[in-house]
Write an enzyme that holds these catalytic residues in place. Structure first.
Site, PDB file in Angstrom:
ATOM      1  N   CYS A  13      34.290 -55.848  36.828  1.00 34.95           N
ATOM      2  CA  CYS A  13      33.533 -54.583  36.315  1.00 34.95           C
ATOM      3  C   CYS A  13      34.090 -54.239  34.819  1.00 34.95           C
ATOM      4  O   CYS A  13      35.137 -54.939  34.490  1.00 34.95           O
ATOM      5  CB  CYS A  13      33.544 -53.664  37.260  1.00 34.95           C
ATOM      6  SG  CYS A  13      35.404 -52.937  37.307  1.00 34.95           S
ATOM      7  N   CYS A  98      40.252 -46.789  33.483  1.00 31.68           N
ATOM      8  CA  CYS A  98      38.734 -46.649  33.244  1.00 31.68           C
ATOM      9  C   CYS A  98      38.021 -45.261  32.667  1.00 31.68           C
ATOM     10  O   CYS A  98      38.583 -44.334  33.591  1.00 31.68           O
ATOM     11  CB  CYS A  98      38.206 -47.248  34.578  1.00 31.68           C
ATOM     12  SG  CYS A  98      36.263 -47.319  34.377  1.00 31.68           S
ATOM     13  N   HIS A 126      45.174 -45.248  48.229  1.00 33.19           N
ATOM     14  CA  HIS A 126      44.702 -45.964  47.412  1.00 33.19           C
ATOM     15  C   HIS A 126      45.388 -45.556  45.933  1.00 33.19           C
ATOM     16  O   HIS A 126      45.377 -44.269  45.673  1.00 33.19           O
ATOM     17  CB  HIS A 126      43.361 -46.059  47.133  1.00 33.19           C
ATOM     18  CG  HIS A 126      42.652 -47.096  46.408  1.00 33.19           C
ATOM     19  ND1 HIS A 126      42.538 -46.898  44.837  1.00 33.19           N
ATOM     20  CD2 HIS A 126      42.061 -48.186  46.512  1.00 33.19           C
ATOM     21  CE1 HIS A 126      42.316 -47.853  44.200  1.00 33.19           C
ATOM     22  NE2 HIS A 126      41.795 -48.722  45.321  1.00 33.19           N
ATOM     23  N   GLU A 128      44.285 -45.220  43.288  1.00 28.73           N
ATOM     24  CA  GLU A 128      43.165 -44.179  42.148  1.00 28.73           C
ATOM     25  C   GLU A 128      43.181 -42.924  42.802  1.00 28.73           C
ATOM     26  O   GLU A 128      43.436 -41.900  42.072  1.00 28.73           O
ATOM     27  CB  GLU A 128      41.827 -45.009  42.312  1.00 28.73           C
ATOM     28  CG  GLU A 128      40.903 -44.111  41.496  1.00 28.73           C
ATOM     29  CD  GLU A 128      39.323 -44.613  41.791  1.00 28.73           C
ATOM     30  OE1 GLU A 128      38.857 -45.846  41.837  1.00 28.73           O
ATOM     31  OE2 GLU A 128      38.393 -43.642  41.834  1.00 28.73           O
ATOM     32  N   SER A 224      41.664 -59.232  48.429  1.00 28.81           N
ATOM     33  CA  SER A 224      40.942 -58.418  47.509  1.00 28.81           C
ATOM     34  C   SER A 224      39.965 -57.611  48.796  1.00 28.81           C
ATOM     35  O   SER A 224      39.134 -58.541  49.196  1.00 28.81           O
ATOM     36  CB  SER A 224      40.045 -59.170  46.468  1.00 28.81           C
ATOM     37  OG  SER A 224      38.640 -58.591  46.171  1.00 28.81           O
ATOM     38  N   SER A 225      39.795 -56.580  48.927  1.00 28.71           N
ATOM     39  CA  SER A 225      38.942 -55.723  50.104  1.00 28.71           C
ATOM     40  C   SER A 225      37.587 -55.885  49.545  1.00 28.71           C
ATOM     41  O   SER A 225      36.736 -55.915  50.371  1.00 28.71           O
ATOM     42  CB  SER A 225      39.516 -54.362  50.331  1.00 28.71           C
ATOM     43  OG  SER A 225      39.220 -53.539  49.120  1.00 28.71           O
TER      44      SER A 225
HETATM   45 FE1  F3S Z   1      35.273 -50.600  37.677  1.00 30.71          FE
HETATM   46 FE2  F3S Z   1      35.640 -48.370  36.256  1.00 30.71          FE
HETATM   47 FE3  F3S Z   1      33.668 -48.852  38.355  1.00 30.71          FE
HETATM   48  S1  F3S Z   1      37.336 -49.839  37.141  1.00 30.71           S
HETATM   49  S2  F3S Z   1      34.498 -50.024  39.721  1.00 30.71           S
HETATM   50  S3  F3S Z   1      33.938 -49.774  36.175  1.00 30.71           S
HETATM   51  S4  F3S Z   1      35.156 -47.008  37.970  1.00 30.71           S
END
Ligand code: F3S
Length: 285
Positions: A13, A98, A126, A128, A224-225
């Site tokens: 992503c 991110c 997790h 995050e 990887s889940s």
């Molecule tokens: Fe990836 Fe950021 Fe979305 S790490 S899954 S683009 S929140």
């Protein structure tokens, strides 16, 4: 000639791609490079980075005593306290959190300062989520809700407003259900849907492709889940779905004639691995 349909959303992503590129560009700049935790859940990428001299730090407490260099924060982000410890460590800090996760940090920080009760819907262990809750005012800590049972037993004994945010990869349907439980308790709830669409888009596209092919290949690390989830979704649509880490796990069945093969990949699968699988299928199937 075999037709290969590769999902446009296969692989990294935006946030993961940005974090991985950050590490490779820091390597070019030279000096000792560390990442706080593995940059992604992909053993090929992590060992490639190790071969290029990148060291994974397991815990913030391990930073003291390390040779000076650059510490990169991965896309999951870190708590305010960890960010501060890094700033004070004498290391150069490169923040590859991110931007969508950063946005959650700022919502949580400002709303908890205003006195709102913060609820984070997600998996409490997790990284995050651990990072997100660490942006709350320490006097006004967050509550993490993972499931219906926890939503049902949540109790707030005062008139505070509640701000609800979500882990970016949480399932939307489940998020809505949990929010509904909180709303039905009569609390004053401000819901900020912070779920990132990258995961759902990847899943929807994989499902659509899997419906129309003779074989579906899902590429990703065995741990990887999100890749496991993609595999489950594709298996429901295509009874010949294969889960591989690289092209080396693909077995050729000479009895099987294939006209259309679909390919997708989990969020931590790099482009070169996807291309290798594509080329392998084109040449050997
Ligand atoms: Fe990836 Fe950021 Fe979305 S790490 S899954 S683009 S929140």
């Amino acid at each position: 000639m075999i037709e290969i349909i590769t999902a446009e959303s296969a692989g990294f992503c935006f946030g993961v791609e940005r974090a991985v590129n950050t590490v490779y560009s820091e390597i070019e700049n030279g000096g000792k490079i560390y990442t706080l935790g593995p940059i992604i859940h992909n053993s090929e990428v992590v060992s490639d980075l190790e071969n290029k001299g990148v060291t994974v730090i397991g815990d913030i407490d391990d930073v003291a005593g390390l040779e000076k260099g650059t510490v990169i924060i991965r896309s999951h982000g870190v708590s305010k306290d960890v960010a501060k410890q890094l700033e004070e460590s004498g290391m150069k800090v490169v923040d590859a959190t991110c931007p969508f996760v950063k946005k959650i940090h700022s919502i949580v920080e400002s709303d908890s300062k205003k006195g709102n009760k913060i609820i984070v819907i997600g998996s409490r262990n997790h990284p995050e989520v651990c990072g997100i809750i660490g942006w709350c005012d320490p006097e006004n800590p967050a509550t993490v809700i993972e499931n219906e049972e926890e939503a049902n037993s949540f109790f707030l004994g005062d008139e505070r407003k509640i701000t609800v945010v979500s882990q970016t990869t949480f399932r939307l349907g489940k998020f809505k259900e949990l929010v509904e439980i909180l709303r039905n308790k009569g609390y004053n709830v401000n819901v900020v849907n912070t779920i990132c669409s990258a995961t759902s888009k990847r899943q929807e596209e994989a499902k659509k492709i899997a419906m129309s092919v003779d074989m579906m290949i899902v590429i990703g690390d065995s741990k990887s889940s999100n890749t496991q989830k993609l595999y489950e979704i594709c298996s429901r649509e295509c009874n010949c779905t294969k889960y591989v880490q690289t092209k080396d796990n693909l077995e050729i069945d000479p009895q099987r004639s294939l006209r259309r093969v679909g390919i997708t990949a989990g969020a931590s699968t790099p482009k070169n691995i996807i291309e290798e699988v594509q080329n392998y299928v084109r040449i050997n199937f």
